[in-house]
Write an enzyme that holds these catalytic residues in place. Structure first.
Site, PDB file in Angstrom:
ATOM      1  N   TYR A  53       0.827  -1.209   0.000  1.00 37.31           N
ATOM      2  CA  TYR A  53       0.000   0.000   0.000  1.00 37.31           C
ATOM      3  C   TYR A  53       0.859   1.255   0.000  1.00 37.31           C
ATOM      4  O   TYR A  53       1.956   1.248   0.526  1.00 37.31           O
ATOM      5  CB  TYR A  53      -0.915   0.015   1.226  1.00 37.31           C
ATOM      6  N   SER A 237     -13.390  -4.493   1.070  1.00 34.97           N
ATOM      7  CA  SER A 237     -14.316  -3.869   0.112  1.00 34.97           C
ATOM      8  C   SER A 237     -15.776  -4.147   0.454  1.00 34.97           C
ATOM      9  O   SER A 237     -16.573  -4.501  -0.419  1.00 34.97           O
ATOM     10  CB  SER A 237     -14.015  -4.319  -1.323  1.00 34.97           C
ATOM     11  N   LEU A 239     -17.960  -2.104   0.920  1.00 35.68           N
ATOM     12  CA  LEU A 239     -18.758  -1.115   0.190  1.00 35.68           C
ATOM     13  C   LEU A 239     -18.520  -1.205  -1.314  1.00 35.68           C
ATOM     14  O   LEU A 239     -18.884  -0.299  -2.069  1.00 35.68           O
ATOM     15  CB  LEU A 239     -18.446   0.296   0.705  1.00 35.68           C
ATOM     16  N   GLY A 242     -16.913   1.591  -3.199  1.00 33.92           N
ATOM     17  CA  GLY A 242     -17.731   2.799  -3.282  1.00 33.92           C
ATOM     18  C   GLY A 242     -19.060   2.626  -3.984  1.00 33.92           C
ATOM     19  O   GLY A 242     -19.926   3.502  -3.888  1.00 33.92           O
ATOM     20  N   THR A 245     -22.057   2.968  -1.753  1.00 36.41           N
ATOM     21  CA  THR A 245     -22.366   4.272  -1.157  1.00 36.41           C
ATOM     22  C   THR A 245     -23.407   5.013  -1.986  1.00 36.41           C
ATOM     23  O   THR A 245     -23.977   6.002  -1.539  1.00 36.41           O
ATOM     24  CB  THR A 245     -21.113   5.166  -1.070  1.00 36.41           C
ATOM     25  N   LYS A 247     -22.699   6.711  -4.603  1.00 37.39           N
ATOM     26  CA  LYS A 247     -22.157   7.945  -5.179  1.00 37.39           C
ATOM     27  C   LYS A 247     -21.933   7.865  -6.688  1.00 37.39           C
ATOM     28  O   LYS A 247     -21.770   8.906  -7.340  1.00 37.39           O
ATOM     29  CB  LYS A 247     -20.864   8.334  -4.475  1.00 37.39           C
TER      30      LYS A 247
END
Length: 348
Positions: A53, A237, A239, A242, A245, A247
């Protein structure tokens, strides 16, 4: 916040774990340090990272930056390292930017552990994980064409023994506490467990695989194995990068978002995914729930869950997540989620 053993003989961890893969790219150092402090203050006692990372993108030039940011927080907050369980990972062939994709071996583990300890500014890693199996994996959308017929069982068994002997030495030396897997299969996890039992070597306590309302491969063989063998899932992960969400619905691509950097979200964007997200968003709206918070709360209902690993690219996102961590879903909501899953299975 509730805690339980991550796996058999493993540390007590909170239901949620702070993921850090954006620290150093999407999340700057100051914001990352605030996130660590906020998570601990909210009662979370588990932080996960990796030598590879940050992501978005993963590169040889930035590898290790996330660990270094966490290490700077440790140095700036003396005495607080004992407040949380720290997990990190050694890379391997699945992450070619690190050591030119060298496979995981005794040599790479020994090198990686020492480097991680230096960057993290600590003398002990509570959970050390293999980021990717040497023999390959069906994860990250490779399940559609995965073919294990080229594997050598003899090579796999020799590799597992070498790794477990090395882990045992590191545990004895006090440098790591426990051993975990990531992006593994049911067969692979079973072999690690069998080898450890046969040889009297450290036992796998956790497996970090993708899991969310949209990614439920774990529900089959791995669920049964992990419940019976007391190996906790660290769900990454949750979500769906993303998607859960909301979005990105309606074609929106917010500036600085993961989709703006990685257009297909690592293969998660498909023609079928939008209807699936709409279905779950509709359930949330009908019950006056926030989609993000509902998606995380649903993960808590799963019987094999060790800890739910979420990340936030900003303090604002983290605040929103933390505000919903106490949410418990009604039986009615869970039943509607089950029906939506049957209508929209494996959308990517």
């Amino acid at each position: 916040m509730k805690t339980h053993a991550l796996g058999r003989g493993a540390p007590q961890v909170t239901e949620f774990c702070l993921g850090t893969m954006t620290f150093g790219t999407q999340t700057d150092t100051a914001d990352a340090h605030r996130q660590i402090s906020m998570a601990l203050e909210a009662g979370i006692n588990f932080i996960d990272t990796a030598e590879a990372y940050p992501v978005n993108p993963i590169s040889a030039e930035t590898a290790g930056d996330t660990e270094a940011i966490i290490g700077e927080w440790n140095a700036a907050n003396p005495g607080r390292r004992g407040e949380y369980v720290l997990a990190t990972k050694v890379a391997g062939e699945g992450l070619g930017a690190i050591r030119d994709g060298a496979p995981i071996s005794r040599a790479t583990i020994l090198e990686a552990v020492e480097a991680s300890l230096r960057r993290l500014q600590t003398d002990h890693i509570d959970l050390y994980q293999l980021h990717w199996p040497n023999r390959g994996s069906y994860h990250f959308r490779q399940n559609w064409s995965f073919d294990p017929s080229g594997q050598s069982r003899a090579d796999t068994m020799a590799h597992m023994e070498e790794v477990l002997v090395t882990i045992d030495e590191l545990v004895t030396a006090g440098k790591i506490g426990h051993f975990g897997l990531s992006n593994e299969s049911a067969w692979g996890t079973a072999q690690w467990l069998r080898m450890a039992e046969d040889k009297g070597l450290p036992r796998v306590v956790s497996i970090q695989n993708e899991y969310s309302l949209l990614a439920r491969l774990f529900d089959t063989d791995l669920a049964e194995l992990c419940v019976n063998e007391e190996v906790g899932l660290m769900a990454f992960s949750p979500l769906a990068a993303g998607l859960l969400t909301g979005k990105y619905q309606g074609g929106a691509v917010p500036d600085g978002s993961r989709m703006a950097i990685n257009g297909n979200l690592g293969g998660r964007v498909s023609p079928r995914v939008w209807d699936a997200v709409d279905a779950y968003a509709g359930i949330a709206q009908a019950h006056g729930l926030d989609l993000t918070q509902m998606s995380l709360a649903w993960c808590k209902t799963r019987p094999f869950m060790g800890s739910i690993l979420f990340g936030a690219s900003s303090v604002t996102q983290l605040e929103h997540i933390l505000n919903g961590l106490d949410l418990t879903l009604s039986d009615e909501v869970v039943a509607e989620i089950d029906a939506a899953h049957k209508a929209h299975p494996m959308p990517y």
